[in-house]
Write an enzyme that holds these catalytic residues in place. Sequence first.
Site, PDB file in Angstrom:
ATOM      1  N   ARG A  71      64.625  12.097  42.396  1.00  0.00           N
ATOM      2  CA  ARG A  71      65.761  11.733  41.556  1.00  0.00           C
ATOM      3  C   ARG A  71      65.383  10.452  40.827  1.00  0.00           C
ATOM      4  NH1 ARG A  71      67.204  16.118  42.035  1.00  0.00           N
ATOM      5  NH2 ARG A  71      69.205  16.955  42.738  1.00  0.00           N
TER       6      ARG A  71
ATOM      7  N   HIS B  93      63.235  17.370  33.801  1.00  0.00           N
ATOM      8  CA  HIS B  93      63.819  17.859  35.070  1.00  0.00           C
ATOM      9  C   HIS B  93      63.578  19.372  35.251  1.00  0.00           C
ATOM     10  CE1 HIS B  93      67.105  16.826  38.239  1.00  0.00           C
ATOM     11  NE2 HIS B  93      66.300  17.772  38.688  1.00  0.00           N
TER      12      HIS B  93
ATOM     13  N   GLU C 284      69.725  10.755  32.934  1.00  0.00           N
ATOM     14  CA  GLU C 284      69.316  11.966  32.202  1.00  0.00           C
ATOM     15  C   GLU C 284      70.414  12.427  31.247  1.00  0.00           C
ATOM     16  OE1 GLU C 284      68.080  14.911  35.058  1.00  0.00           O
ATOM     17  OE2 GLU C 284      66.690  13.507  35.984  1.00  0.00           O
TER      18      GLU C 284
HETATM   19  C1  GLV Z   1      67.009  19.825  41.551  1.00  0.00           C
HETATM   20  O1  GLV Z   1      66.848  18.744  41.118  1.00  0.00           O
HETATM   21  C2  GLV Z   1      67.466  20.106  42.868  1.00  0.00           C
HETATM   22  O2  GLV Z   1      67.870  19.196  43.600  1.00  0.00           O
HETATM   23  O3  GLV Z   1      67.459  21.287  43.247  1.00  0.00           O
END
Ligand code: GLV
Length: 311
Positions: A231, A278, A260
Amino acid sequence: MAFVLATAALPPSIAALLAPIELRTIAGTTDRQAFLAAVRGASALMTMVTDRVDDEVLDAAGPGLRIVANVAVGYDNLDVAAIRRRGIVATNTPDVLTGAVAEFTWGMILAVTRRLGEAERLVRAGGWKGWGFDFLTGTELAGKQLGIIGAGRIGRDVARRASAFDVRVVFGGRRPGPDVDGHPVRSIDEVLQTSDIVSLHVPLRDDTRHLIDARAIGLMKPTAFLINTARGAVVDEAALADALEARRIAGAALDVFEREPVVHPTLLTLENVVLLPHLGSATVETRTAMAELAAKNVKAVLDGRAPLTPL
Ligand code: GLV
């Protein structure tokens, strides 16, 4: 009539899995008011990492809401305490995305150490003037140390692939402990100090927010690379941008960001960072598996059974 609200268009198998319960979809929840209006009366929510689910959403949904099924393994977007307080079930999608994220992590490691993004940009910009002996030379992986911070499912799967590259693995944790899958576990500081590549695989929580700050980056070797598929807020993005600009570390590959889709403006100007939108779990196979697991959780709870992967 009971319905399930999903905040992304999901594969056709999902409506079939949920039937006879109706599946409604709103595409994206960047419009908070539209999200709040759409949740009204829902029995279940299938939410994405971009959806903040808090008291406001739970109030808007009303008393019929039984489950919030996050279509993600991370769940920092959910106020789990608020959900639980109301007796609502919360679930995530562990395991099914582990391999996709681990594969992607190795792609990022290769991209930054071999300067693939920089090289691609150069070719497209017409900057390739021909083969050169010392042109865009990168860093070899063989014989190097990969420090993996977080020995959970994804961290361990990244480690499992390391032998293919002849890379040695050290896990970093809050407390050094017994080996994990044959790899030593050291303090995070020691991992930062000794690794050639540091890859982050921890959830975002209060105790991991800005885990990698200016001090932590200062411990890294000037030749080291930082990889973040976890993250964005696990890293102090401004501190990282400063360090990359000053070449205090060699490079970084980032798939996640603090705000983001906004990326720190300095990062956008730097060649020694790979910036990705992402995509860690973004394969057709895995996204389908994530949606199916979330739908099975919904179905179980609405049928009065235990969810498969509760939080
Ligand atoms: C994506 O970022 C997830 O946590 O699955």
